[in-house]
Write an enzyme that holds these catalytic residues in place. Structure first.
Site, PDB file in Angstrom:
ATOM      1  N   LYS A  22      22.288  27.870  41.433  1.00 43.04           N
ATOM      2  CA  LYS A  22      23.531  28.539  41.008  1.00 43.04           C
ATOM      3  C   LYS A  22      24.060  29.436  42.120  1.00 43.04           C
ATOM      4  CE  LYS A  22      22.808  32.403  38.427  1.00 43.04           C
ATOM      5  NZ  LYS A  22      23.380  33.636  39.015  1.00 43.04           N
ATOM      6  N   ASN A  23      23.194  30.260  42.685  1.00 41.22           N
ATOM      7  CA  ASN A  23      23.665  31.255  43.659  1.00 41.22           C
ATOM      8  C   ASN A  23      24.102  30.630  44.974  1.00 41.22           C
ATOM      9  OD1 ASN A  23      23.195  33.152  41.745  1.00 41.22           O
ATOM     10  ND2 ASN A  23      21.402  34.072  42.728  1.00 41.22           N
ATOM     11  N   CYS A 118      26.286  46.087  35.324  1.00 45.10           N
ATOM     12  CA  CYS A 118      25.479  44.983  34.822  1.00 45.10           C
ATOM     13  C   CYS A 118      24.259  45.558  34.150  1.00 45.10           C
ATOM     14  CB  CYS A 118      25.138  43.998  35.914  1.00 45.10           C
ATOM     15  SG  CYS A 118      23.802  44.529  36.952  1.00 45.10           S
ATOM     16  N   ARG A 123      26.615  47.974  40.099  1.00 45.92           N
ATOM     17  CA  ARG A 123      26.439  47.142  41.296  1.00 45.92           C
ATOM     18  C   ARG A 123      27.780  47.190  42.023  1.00 45.92           C
ATOM     19  NH1 ARG A 123      24.186  41.574  39.294  1.00 45.92           N
ATOM     20  NH2 ARG A 123      24.081  41.069  41.509  1.00 45.92           N
ATOM     21  N   ASP A 308      14.905  38.682  42.865  1.00 49.69           N
ATOM     22  CA  ASP A 308      15.071  37.780  41.723  1.00 49.69           C
ATOM     23  C   ASP A 308      13.753  37.182  41.230  1.00 49.69           C
ATOM     24  OD1 ASP A 308      17.752  38.295  41.748  1.00 49.69           O
ATOM     25  OD2 ASP A 308      18.303  36.479  42.850  1.00 49.69           O
ATOM     26  N   ARG A 400      22.461  31.176  31.671  1.00 47.40           N
ATOM     27  CA  ARG A 400      23.279  31.436  32.859  1.00 47.40           C
ATOM     28  C   ARG A 400      22.616  30.878  34.114  1.00 47.40           C
ATOM     29  NH1 ARG A 400      24.589  37.311  33.994  1.00 47.40           N
ATOM     30  NH2 ARG A 400      25.509  36.157  35.701  1.00 47.40           N
TER      31      ARG A 400
HETATM   32  N1  EPU Z   1      25.621  46.815  47.485  1.00 48.81           N
HETATM   33  C1  EPU Z   1      26.373  47.931  47.751  1.00 48.81           C
HETATM   34  N2  EPU Z   1      27.736  47.761  47.912  1.00 48.81           N
HETATM   35  C2  EPU Z   1      28.330  46.545  47.827  1.00 48.81           C
HETATM   36  C3  EPU Z   1      27.539  45.411  47.565  1.00 48.81           C
HETATM   37  C4  EPU Z   1      26.169  45.580  47.398  1.00 48.81           C
HETATM   38  O1  EPU Z   1      25.873  49.042  47.834  1.00 48.81           O
HETATM   39  O2  EPU Z   1      29.547  46.465  47.995  1.00 48.81           O
HETATM   40  C5  EPU Z   1      24.147  46.959  47.306  1.00 48.81           C
HETATM   41  C6  EPU Z   1      23.665  46.594  45.912  1.00 48.81           C
HETATM   42  O3  EPU Z   1      23.803  47.664  45.007  1.00 48.81           O
HETATM   43  C7  EPU Z   1      22.219  46.206  46.171  1.00 48.81           C
HETATM   44  C8  EPU Z   1      22.266  45.587  47.570  1.00 48.81           C
HETATM   45  O4  EPU Z   1      23.511  46.000  48.137  1.00 48.81           O
HETATM   46  O5  EPU Z   1      21.403  47.348  46.209  1.00 48.81           O
HETATM   47  C9  EPU Z   1      22.190  44.080  47.614  1.00 48.81           C
HETATM   48  O6  EPU Z   1      23.113  43.512  46.685  1.00 48.81           O
HETATM   49  P1  EPU Z   1      23.882  42.150  46.992  1.00 48.81           P
HETATM   50  O7  EPU Z   1      25.302  42.458  47.244  1.00 48.81           O
HETATM   51  O8  EPU Z   1      23.118  41.414  48.045  1.00 48.81           O
HETATM   52  O9  EPU Z   1      23.767  41.384  45.604  1.00 48.81           O
HETATM   53  P2  EPU Z   1      24.820  40.346  45.012  1.00 48.81           P
HETATM   54  O10 EPU Z   1      25.462  39.581  46.080  1.00 48.81           O
HETATM   55  O11 EPU Z   1      25.685  41.045  44.013  1.00 48.81           O
HETATM   56  C10 EPU Z   1      23.170  38.329  44.851  1.00 48.81           C
HETATM   57  C11 EPU Z   1      22.652  37.432  43.781  1.00 48.81           C
HETATM   58  C12 EPU Z   1      21.700  38.209  42.885  1.00 48.81           C
HETATM   59  C13 EPU Z   1      20.563  38.767  43.754  1.00 48.81           C
HETATM   60  C14 EPU Z   1      21.125  39.596  44.911  1.00 48.81           C
HETATM   61  C15 EPU Z   1      20.063  40.084  45.886  1.00 48.81           C
HETATM   62  C16 EPU Z   1      24.438  35.864  43.398  1.00 48.81           C
HETATM   63  C17 EPU Z   1      25.519  35.375  42.514  1.00 48.81           C
HETATM   64  N3  EPU Z   1      23.756  36.919  42.984  1.00 48.81           N
HETATM   65  O12 EPU Z   1      23.850  39.385  44.200  1.00 48.81           O
HETATM   66  O13 EPU Z   1      21.173  37.291  41.960  1.00 48.81           O
HETATM   67  O14 EPU Z   1      19.722  39.571  42.965  1.00 48.81           O
HETATM   68  O15 EPU Z   1      22.086  38.800  45.652  1.00 48.81           O
HETATM   69  O16 EPU Z   1      19.393  39.015  46.467  1.00 48.81           O
HETATM   70  O17 EPU Z   1      24.180  35.268  44.433  1.00 48.81           O
HETATM   71  C18 EPU Z   1      20.255  36.595  39.904  1.00 48.81           C
HETATM   72  O18 EPU Z   1      20.384  35.436  40.290  1.00 48.81           O
HETATM   73  O19 EPU Z   1      19.575  36.930  38.896  1.00 48.81           O
HETATM   74  C19 EPU Z   1      20.915  37.654  40.665  1.00 48.81           C
HETATM   75  C20 EPU Z   1      21.186  38.830  40.146  1.00 48.81           C
END
Ligand code: EPU
Length: 423
Positions: A22-23, A118, A123, A308, A400
């Site tokens: 998915k991701n 969330c 986030r 994850d 999901r």
């Molecule tokens: N962060 C910030 N500011 C931002 C964006 C992120 O401070 O603008 C912080 C977050 O709070 C966190 C860190 O950066 O502490 C990393 O977050 P990231 O942005 O990498 O997460 P994401 O892109 O929202 C994806 C996956 C998540 C997975 C994370 C970390 C997808 C759709 N989601 O989320 O997957 O946990 O990367 O690897 O790709 C899941 O599949 O269960 C899931 C939540």
């Protein structure tokens, strides 16, 4: 709302095919909007988040065909004209926010709802927005929406992600490949999902330097063409079933359709549990150890231990002989599963962003409540090892992100049934 009714314990024996990720799929789907011709993506899982994102894309006027039987998705951006991603859809799935980068990159304009919080706290998306501002876009917030505008060509610049972020890297790459003169992302995410996105954009005609490193430099090109893409297999599903096989005594499981190169340091950490593991080209064979060694882990960005898989690992550690601890450095409060595993008999204690676990405790069946995707699957793993009858409630979270979960587990011997529950 459906629930799972699980009778345990049962050893798991047989073969489990790993589904498409998915991701990894979501960024590729957003990238398809940037092409001037249709893109076809294979190995797409039938998951609620994929259906949601298909609908987000359809709102813009793109044609989206999903052949569910064969897992083939075709996205034709020819009639894309409505540059908006509405709250009703974005609130269902955070990754819909990728529409911001895709629409801004392609049309220089976008109106995309801010995602909400969330299950494990805020986030933020500040890095997505600040990076686009640095690139030269005008970003304003209006009634819960991000309004973005950019000139025909943005100057670009350099933006450092602190912390590194998968989502922000994806969004900034999408926004810049067609529209920035030269844009550098420092401390970029190196997760396989990001690497695959960048490689496929290059096949579409983009100019991206540093793929797979922490510094990406993007030089805008005039056009991109649609291509044929094979989506990656799900590395988190792979890790989840590796853990399932290791924590259920006498299990003997072969995972097929695995992208073994996407697992980073996970197999090495996993082997410390004492489980017997054989990795081949695209299969992994796991034999449960007689006793599981306690192995403490700390989540890190790729290739470190993935957040994850944090909940699944802690749950496995309730079955290890001795003390261990699991620290999440990415999400500090992703521990909502802990009180539920404790209800099943796990000895676990959360202190700040660490869960301390003492094993081995024989778990006993109980009713437990899912709170998010990875928490939910951990409860399924725990219930399968628990003696007697368990109900895992609110399993819509699982739909999901885990394709055909009960079918895959039933096929290897688990006693798990989906039951529709009265409201
Ligand atoms: N962060 C910030 N500011 C931002 C964006 C992120 O401070 O603008 C912080 C977050 O709070 C966190 C860190 O950066 O502490 C990393 O977050 P990231 O942005 O990498 O997460 P994401 O892109 O929202 C994806 C996956 C998540 C997975 C994370 C970390 C997808 C759709 N989601 O989320 O997957 O946990 O990367 O690897 O790709 C899941 O599949 O269960 C899931 C939540």
């Amino acid at each position: 709302m459906d629930k799972f009714v699980i009778e345990g314990p049962t050893p798991l024996q047989g073969s489990i095919p790993i589904s498409g990720s998915k991701n990894a799929a979501l960024p590729l789907m957003a990238a398809a909007l940037l092409g001037d011709s249709p893109t076809t993506i294979t190995n797409i899982p039938k998951l609620r988040d994929i259906y949601t994102f298909n609908n987000v894309i359809r709102v813009t006027g793109c044609k989206v065909d999903f052949d569910e039987e064969d897992g083939i998705l075709t996205i034709d951006p020819k009639h894309l004209s409505h540059l908006e991603a509405p709250y009703e859809l974005v609130r269902k799935m955070r990754a819909s926010f990728y529409m911001l980068g895709a629409l801004l990159g392609k049309f220089g304009k976008a109106k995309v709802s801010l995602p909400g919080g969330c299950a494990w706290g805020p986030r933020p998306v500040d890095l997505h927005l600040d990076g686009m501002r640095e690139m030269g876009a005008d970003i304003t917030l209006d009634q819960g929406y991000v309004i973005a505008e950019a000139p025909e060509q943005m100057e670009g610049g350099t933006f450092t992600l602190e912390p590194s972020s998968v989502g922000a890297t994806v969004n900034l790459v999408l926004a810049s490949v067609l529209r920035a003169k030269e844009f550098t992302i420092k401390n970029a995410a190196r997760e396989p999902d990001v690497v695959l996105l960048c490689k496929k954009l290059v096949e579409m005609g983009a100019n991206i330097e540093g793929i797979g490193t922490q510094t990406l430099t993007i030089r805008g090109v005039d056009t991109l063409e649609g291509i044929a893409i094979r989506n990656a297999s799900d590395r988190i599903e792979t890790g989840t079933f590796m853990i399932a096989a290791a924590m259920h005594p006498q299990s003997n499981v072969t995972l097929t359709n695995v992208d073994v190169d996407d697992l980073g340091g996970f197999p090495e950490t996993f082997s410390k549990t004492g489980a017997d593991m054989t990795i081949n080209k695209d299969t992994i064979h796991i034999k449960a150890p007689e006793t599981i060694n306690p192995v403490s882990v700390k989540t890190e960005v790729y290739p470190g231990f993935p957040t994850d898989l944090q909940a699944q690992w802690s749950t496995m550690m309730t079955q290890a002989n001795g003390k261990s601890s699991v620290t999440d450095t990415i999400y500090y409060d992703r521990f909502s599963y802990v009180p539920e595993v404790v209800r099943l008999g796990g000895d676990m204690d959360v202190e700040e962003n660490t869960v301390h676990i003492e094993g081995k405790n024989q778990l006993k069946g109980a009713s437990v409540m899912s709170t998010d995707l990875r928490a939910s699957v951990s409860l399924v793993l725990a219930a399968m090892v628990a003696e007697g009858h368990s109900d895992v409630l609110r399993i819509y979270h699982l739909d999901r992100g885990y394709e055909d979960l009960e079918e895959k587990l039933t096929n290897v011997g688990a006693n798990i049934k989906r039951v529709a529950q009265e409201k």
